[in-house]
Design a protein around this motif. Structure first.
Motif, PDB file in Angstrom:
ATOM      1  N   ALA A 127       0.860  -1.181   0.000  1.00 38.79           N
ATOM      2  CA  ALA A 127       0.000   0.000   0.000  1.00 38.79           C
ATOM      3  C   ALA A 127       0.895   1.229   0.000  1.00 38.79           C
ATOM      4  O   ALA A 127       1.927   1.259   0.669  1.00 38.79           O
ATOM      5  N   LEU A 128       0.488   2.241  -0.759  1.00 41.50           N
ATOM      6  CA  LEU A 128       1.271   3.469  -0.875  1.00 41.50           C
ATOM      7  C   LEU A 128       0.399   4.658  -0.500  1.00 41.50           C
ATOM      8  O   LEU A 128      -0.792   4.698  -0.839  1.00 41.50           O
ATOM      9  N   GLY A 129       0.993   5.626   0.181  1.00 36.86           N
ATOM     10  CA  GLY A 129       0.263   6.829   0.544  1.00 36.86           C
ATOM     11  C   GLY A 129       1.205   8.009   0.680  1.00 36.86           C
ATOM     12  O   GLY A 129       2.394   7.845   0.920  1.00 36.86           O
ATOM     13  N   ALA A 130       0.652   9.200   0.504  1.00 36.06           N
ATOM     14  CA  ALA A 130       1.413  10.441   0.667  1.00 36.06           C
ATOM     15  C   ALA A 130       0.433  11.586   0.865  1.00 36.06           C
ATOM     16  O   ALA A 130      -0.672  11.573   0.319  1.00 36.06           O
ATOM     17  N   ASN A 153      -3.808   7.646  -1.878  1.00 36.97           N
ATOM     18  CA  ASN A 153      -3.505   6.252  -1.547  1.00 36.97           C
ATOM     19  C   ASN A 153      -3.701   5.356  -2.751  1.00 36.97           C
ATOM     20  O   ASN A 153      -4.554   5.621  -3.609  1.00 36.97           O
ATOM     21  N   GLY A 154      -2.954   4.282  -2.774  1.00 35.05           N
ATOM     22  CA  GLY A 154      -3.085   3.262  -3.801  1.00 35.05           C
ATOM     23  C   GLY A 154      -2.411   1.995  -3.337  1.00 35.05           C
ATOM     24  O   GLY A 154      -1.873   1.924  -2.224  1.00 35.05           O
ATOM     25  N   ALA A 155      -2.440   0.978  -4.187  1.00 39.10           N
ATOM     26  CA  ALA A 155      -1.817  -0.300  -3.858  1.00 39.10           C
ATOM     27  C   ALA A 155      -1.290  -0.942  -5.124  1.00 39.10           C
ATOM     28  O   ALA A 155      -1.758  -0.638  -6.227  1.00 39.10           O
ATOM     29  N   VAL A 156      -0.308  -1.809  -4.936  1.00 39.83           N
ATOM     30  CA  VAL A 156       0.216  -2.605  -6.042  1.00 39.83           C
ATOM     31  C   VAL A 156       0.248  -4.066  -5.624  1.00 39.83           C
ATOM     32  O   VAL A 156       0.470  -4.396  -4.454  1.00 39.83           O
ATOM     33  N   VAL A 208       4.045  -3.013   3.592  1.00 43.64           N
ATOM     34  CA  VAL A 208       3.826  -4.392   3.170  1.00 43.64           C
ATOM     35  C   VAL A 208       2.533  -4.829   3.856  1.00 43.64           C
ATOM     36  O   VAL A 208       2.469  -4.913   5.086  1.00 43.64           O
ATOM     37  N   ILE A 209       1.502  -5.080   3.053  1.00 46.49           N
ATOM     38  CA  ILE A 209       0.185  -5.436   3.591  1.00 46.49           C
ATOM     39  C   ILE A 209       0.042  -6.942   3.719  1.00 46.49           C
ATOM     40  O   ILE A 209      -0.382  -7.450   4.755  1.00 46.49           O
TER      41      ILE A 209
END
Length: 148
Positions: A7-10, A56-59, A98-99
């Motif tokens: 998961a990514l956020g800023a 936010n997003g995820a890969v 890391v989810i």
């Protein structure tokens, strides 16, 4: 090969650009294969609420890195993009969590899998559901087991 969700956020600087830079670094790692990327969403802060809204997003990735090697890569990528840790849940130029890592459950000083708060955060579950619905369901199932 392990399948993992990051998961990514800023919420400071240029959040969308910083997330794109992080995804570029992830995709460029020789032991990481980017499978899917969610759309970015904008959400209210969680935990510490007196700050800017987050992107936010995820890969979804496959990797030959171990969970701790993956964590180390995420932390190094955050540092390269300018992340400075000042306060828990505070403003940040980038956050890469890391989810999940396959269906591994672990708890160490450095890493807990699955991520202990993922099931409580719509800004994580929404993007995860978009790219890996089975992993979103697994996260919710794991949370149910812990509370039982």
């Amino acid at each position: 090969m392990a399948r993992a969700v990051l998961a990514l956020g800023a919420n400071i600087g240029e959040p969308a650009h910083q997330i794109a830079k992080a995804i570029e670094a992830i995709a460029g790692h020789p032991q990481i294969f980017l499978l899917k990327q969610s759309k970015l969403i904008v959400s209210e802060p969680w935990g510490k609420t007196d700050q800017n809204r987050f992107h936010n997003g995820a890969v979804l990735i496959e990797t030959t890195l171990s969970p701790l090697e993956l964590l180390d890569f995420c932390l190094a990528t955050e540092a390269e993009i300018g992340r400075v840790r000042i306060e828990k849940w505070g403003p940040r130029s980038i956050d890469i969590d890391v989810i999940t890592y396959d269906d591994l459950t672990m708890e160490s000083e450095r890493l807990t899998l699955p991520h202990p708060y993922a099931h409580e955060r719509d800004f994580v579950l929404g993007p995860v559901r978009e790219i890996a619905p089975d992993m979103a369901d697994w996260l919710l199932n794991q949370a149910g087991r812990k509370s039982a």
